[in-house]
Write a protein that holds these residues in place. Structure first.
Motif, short mmCIF file in Angstrom:
data_model
loop_
_atom_site.label_atom_id
_atom_site.label_comp_id
_atom_site.label_asym_id
_atom_site.label_seq_id
_atom_site.Cartn_x
_atom_site.Cartn_y
_atom_site.Cartn_z
N ALA A 586 -0.34 -2.34 4.20
CA ALA A 586 -0.23 -3.12 2.96
C ALA A 586 -1.59 -3.63 2.50
O ALA A 586 -1.91 -3.62 1.30
N PHE A 587 -2.42 -4.08 3.44
CA PHE A 587 -3.73 -4.62 3.09
C PHE A 587 -4.62 -3.53 2.50
O PHE A 587 -5.28 -3.73 1.48
N THR A 590 -3.44 -2.42 -1.03
CA THR A 590 -3.86 -3.35 -2.07
C THR A 590 -5.32 -3.12 -2.45
O THR A 590 -5.68 -3.14 -3.64
N ARG A 593 -5.55 0.06 -4.52
CA ARG A 593 -4.96 -0.17 -5.85
C ARG A 593 -5.93 -0.93 -6.75
O ARG A 593 -6.06 -0.63 -7.94
N GLU A 594 -6.63 -1.91 -6.18
CA GLU A 594 -7.58 -2.69 -6.96
C GLU A 594 -8.84 -1.88 -7.31
O GLU A 594 -9.51 -2.18 -8.30
N GLU A 608 0.36 6.58 -7.09
CA GLU A 608 1.09 5.83 -6.09
C GLU A 608 2.41 6.53 -5.77
O GLU A 608 3.10 7.03 -6.64
N ASP A 611 4.97 1.82 -1.86
CA ASP A 611 4.14 0.61 -1.77
C ASP A 611 2.85 0.84 -1.02
O ASP A 611 1.82 0.24 -1.34
N THR A 612 2.87 1.70 -0.02
CA THR A 612 1.69 1.86 0.83
C THR A 612 1.26 3.32 0.96
O THR A 612 0.58 3.67 1.92
#
Length: 713
Positions: A586-587, A590, A593-594, A608, A611-612
């Motif tokens: 997850a980290f 993120t 994604r950023e 995507e 989620d991961t």
């Protein structure tokens, strides 16, 4: 029978002490912070047996009223905040109200305090049990004595280190307080011996008290502001580094902190200047609005959290990097000492070697390289680079000036401190009451009976001898020096200087250019005189010999060429038949994604898939032979950074390795043409370093050689 117990104060205070009071240094920290918050200008710390037997902190702060003495020992009792809203704008060092109660629960503690208009009272606690308030004699301020630390918690006592180790932690802590509060006088005495002392005379004096004058000469002093965040202090130059991070201090809004965002930003700025397992030196003071930082993260208050990590990272990284790279913006960041302690009364020596050095900057060559064979099909392959290709070069700053050591400076200040009087000007236009350097009387200042004329009775010391200083420091450019206070002529000159900022900046840039020309050598005037061990090339230029490492020099040339090639490449996406599945946590997801726009700018196409998970549908054409998973692992290695993703930075280590493999090796004999071409592509810059931080060249002057052979002394 009830199973939930309400713990008594003795128990929960000892539990809280486990977080607040980890070791003797923790006690010193909390007590000194209370002294600072009380407005103290003088603080003494006395330690015995590593702080296990005694910790005593004495200050001249506002003191504690009699009716507040008992409350001071209660948990969550504080004078720093009164409501939850106050946590949004904490400006004091302490505010949680846990320290005194926690320390008192695991020691025998006595607080003796006197306010300016009140009497002196004392209250003792034995393991959290309070005694009676007693009226005693004492001076304004507070004295806190902590004896037999952890006497009632033997397990915690057994985990403490040796006395020397605990004393070392305390010295480090007090040194940080000296740096953090340069206007406060500190005295730290351990087992009857003074180990740290400052006099509250400003940041430079505090810096020298902790690190010495020799360290100061290797640092830039900066003061810059970006986006409402002010960054000032000292950063080591490109040639100055340490073997560990213990020489790195950051003070945020007057509080010492350890923060990964700031540390990463500064380390990133030094990437091109230091080798691996070497660390930059810095002491930085950062000021920012209290509403964008949270200090209420941990009881030790050393860790903080920012509302916008990216902004903090960008501000600190940009400021430090501009100074190190010698960009034009650095002119407004560097602090010039416009009020020196000494005033020249004669012309400086004309010998440039004896004049104090200022900043040296090597210019960056403009324009992209015109290398046609820098990269093969894969950027990880061995590049086919020729010595005749034009390559860019980067430069660095070299900073230095001659100075006394701390001990010598203290000695001369004691001997040469003049007397201040307000008597106007004499017939020569000089301020009356100013004692010239060579007329300083045989007095010893700073005694209680030091009267207005500077006489101290029988307290006399040896005469200050200016000729002795000239012999000891022959390169210092002065004939005679005067110490001046409130000099009208100086004030007028200062006002004129402030009104003519543009002219001052122009002179500064001209000085940078002059020093840069001194740092460069004229390739046409360099004469190749030989080679040592088929590795070190010798060039004679005027009265100096330059020893050039042929491998390091060629490696730097190739590295710059590779890096610029990547920087200026045009990415061409190459579609794949089946997507590459990038599975992350997850980290990491993120972070990707950023940074999606940065990654797409490199030539990748991602989408995507949950989620991961991400699907990579195309890669840059020049990355086809790369392992995509390995490449994205390199990107994820920057997960703690907040800067844009650049391929030349991600692949820096690989480029350095490729340049190292392709560069001419040590021990290989070069032809005369290759030797000449190598020096030409260096463009006479003898301050270059290879990508791994090793120097490319070393200078040996004729004077040094003659000293080696005792031709001169």
């Amino acid at each position: 029978m009830a199973k939930i117990n309400i713990l008594p104060a003795k128990v929960y205070n000892r539990i809280a002490a486990g977080e607040v009071v980890e070791r003797p240094a923790s006690v010193v920290k909390e007590l000194v912070e209370n002294s600072i918050d009380a407005g103290a200008t003088e603080i003494e710390i006395h330690i015995e047996q590593g702080g296990k037997q005694l910790i005593k902190v004495i200050d001249n702060g506002c003191g504690i009223e009699r009716e507040d003495l008992q409350s001071a020992f209660l948990p969550h009792a504080t004078s720093k905040i009164a409501a939850a809203e106050d946590l949004e704008s904490v400006r004091t060092l302490g505010f949680r109200g846990e320290a005194i109660a926690s320390i008192a629960s695991v020691s025998k503690m006595t607080i003796t305090s006197k306010t300016e208009d009140g009497k002196c009272y004392s209250l003792t606690s034995d393991g959290g049990t309070l005694g009676n308030i007693r009226e005693v004699s004492g001076e304004n301020g507070t004295e806190v004595s902590v004896e037999m630390l952890f006497y009632n918690t033997p397990v915690r006592l057994g985990y403490l280190k040796t006395d020397k180790s605990e004393e070392s932690e305390i010295v480090t802590l007090v040194s940080r307080f000296v740096l953090c509060r340069p206007k406060i006088s500190f005295l730290c005495v351990i087992n009857g011996k003074t180990v740290v002392q400052s006099f509250g005379e400003g940041e430079d004096e505090a810096f020298v008290s902790v690190y010495g004058a020799n360290t100061l000469q290797n640092c830039y002093k900066i003061d810059a502001e970006r986006h409402g965040i002010r960054v000032r202090g000292y950063i080591g130059n490109q040639m100055f580094y340490k073997a560990n991070r213990s020489y790195q201090s950051v003070f945020l809004n007057g509080r010492y902190i350890t923060n990964q965002t700031i540390a990463t930003a500064i380390s990133g700025a030094y990437t091109n200047y230091i080798m691996k397992r070497q660390y930059p030196f810095y002491v930085l003071y950062i000021t920012m609005p209290t509403d964008i930082v949270d200090v209420n993260v941990h009881p030790n208050k050393a860790d903080v959290r920012f509302v916008n990590n990216s902004m903090i990272y960008g501000c600190v990284h940009t400021i430090v990097k501009n100074v190190l790279d010698g960009n034009v913006q650095a002119l407004s960041y560097l602090v010039q000492d416009d009020q020196p302690l000494i005033k020249q009364t004669s012309e400086p020596q004309k010998d440039s070697e004896k004049a104090p050095e200022t900043l040296k900057k090597t210019p960056t060559v403009e324009g992209a390289p015109q290398a046609s064979h820098v990269l093969s099909d894969s950027i990880l392959g061995t590049p086919d680079v020729r010595l005749d290709e034009k390559t860019p070069q980067t430069g660095g700053l070299v900073y230095g000036f001659e100075t006394m050591t701390l001990e010598e400076a203290k000695e001369e200040m004691e001997l040469c401190k003049p007397v201040k009087t307000d008597e106007g000007l004499d017939e020569n236009g000089r301020a009356k009451g100013v004692i010239p350097f060579d007329e300083i009387p045989d007095i010893k200042p700073n005694y209680p009976n030091f009267d207005e004329m500077g006489m101290v009775g029988d307290h006399a010391t040896r005469r200050a001898d200016p000729e002795r200083l000239k012999r000891k420091f022959p390169n210092v450019p002065f004939e005679r020096v005067e110490l001046i206070w409130d000099d009208p002529m100086y004030e007028a000159a200062k006002e004129k200087h402030e009104d003519d900022v543009f002219a001052a900046n122009k002179r500064f840039l001209e000085e940078l250019d002059r020093k840069n020309r001194q740092n460069q050598v004229d390739v046409e005037r360099c004469e190749y005189v030989g080679c040592l061990f088929n590795t070190y090339l010798l060039y004679q230029c005027d009265d100096a010999v330059y020893v050039v490492d042929q491998h390091a020099a060629h490696e730097r040339i190739l590295f710059d060429c590779l890096k610029e090639r990547l920087k200026n490449r045009t990415p061409l996406p190459q579609s794949m038949l089946a997507p590459y599945e990038l599975k992350l946590n997850a980290f990491e997801a993120t972070f990707i994604r950023e940074r999606m726009e940065d990654i797409k700018a490199l030539g990748f196409e991602l989408e995507e898939n949950g989620d991961t998970q991400f699907n990579v549908w195309s890669v840059p054409a020049d990355f086809q032979k790369m392992d995509i998973g390995v490449f994205f692992n390199e990107i994820l290695g920057h997960v703690g950074d907040y800067r844009a993703i650049k391929v030349e930075e991600i692949l820096r280590d690989k480029l350095a390795m490729a340049a190292c493999k392709a560069a001419v090796k040590g021990g290989k004999r070069l032809t005369v043409e290759e030797i000449e071409e190598l020096l030409r592509q260096m463009k006479g810059d003898m301050s270059l370093k290879c990508p791994h931080g090793r120097p490319v060249a070393q200078k040996v002057s004729r004077k040094q050689l003659e000293k080696m052979f005792k031709r001169i002394v």
